[in-house]
Design an enzyme around this catalytic site. Structure first.
Site, short mmCIF file in Angstrom:
data_model
loop_
_atom_site.label_atom_id
_atom_site.label_comp_id
_atom_site.label_asym_id
_atom_site.label_seq_id
_atom_site.Cartn_x
_atom_site.Cartn_y
_atom_site.Cartn_z
N CYS A 209 16.69 0.59 -14.18
CA CYS A 209 17.32 0.22 -15.32
C CYS A 209 16.28 -0.11 -16.34
O CYS A 209 15.27 -0.94 -15.98
CB CYS A 209 18.56 -1.10 -15.30
SG CYS A 209 18.78 -1.81 -17.06
N CYS B 160 16.41 -2.49 -18.78
CA CYS B 160 16.17 -3.83 -19.15
C CYS B 160 15.11 -4.41 -17.86
O CYS B 160 14.43 -5.35 -18.03
CB CYS B 160 17.11 -4.44 -19.04
SG CYS B 160 18.60 -4.74 -17.89
#
Length: 136
Positions: free
Chosen positions: A46, A48
């Protein structure tokens, strides 16, 4: 499952600073049964995770107090280990990336994805450092 060439640099981002990779349920059980504090990072592809989670975890270790043990499992890759780690993180729902601090096998602090996503690495590090100061 993600291709190894994709996840290798993301794995090495943590293992290069001392995190041990866990690939099996048994390895997770052994890691969490150790005396002292253990930081578990559920790594992820991901965005993030790359932008905030891994850098935040690394920055947090510059604190005067830090966990005795550093381990990581990789979501979407090490399914058995991730499932075992997440089972130890109940009542929190599965999320990746995420970070959990255990003390003598007991969950004492949790950062879920919604605590990570959209937050700067420094904020994540501060959150973890506060937990280290309290539990380590």
């Amino acid at each position: 499952m993600y291709p190894e060439e994709l996840v290798k640099p993301m794995r090495e981002d943590l293992t290069s600073i001392g995190f041990s990779e866990l690939h099996t349920e048994q390895a997770v059980a052994e890691a969490l049964s150790k005396e002292g504090t253990t930081l578990v990072v559920v790594n992820s592809v991901c965005g993030c995770a790359a932008a905030n989670a891994r850098p935040g975890a690394k920055m947090s270790l510059q604190n005067a107090k830090s966990p005795d043990h550093l381990v990581t499992v990789f979501a979407g890759v090490d399914r058995e280990a991730v499932d075992a780690a997440r089972a130890a993180m109940i009542p929190f729902p599965p999320s990746s990336p995420s970070m959990a601090l255990f003390k003598n096998g007991e969950l004492v602090h949790m950062l879920e994805r919604h605590h990570i996503e959209g937050r700067a690495a420094g904020m994540i590090a501060e959150n973890l450092m506060d937990a280290y100061n309290e539990h380590c």
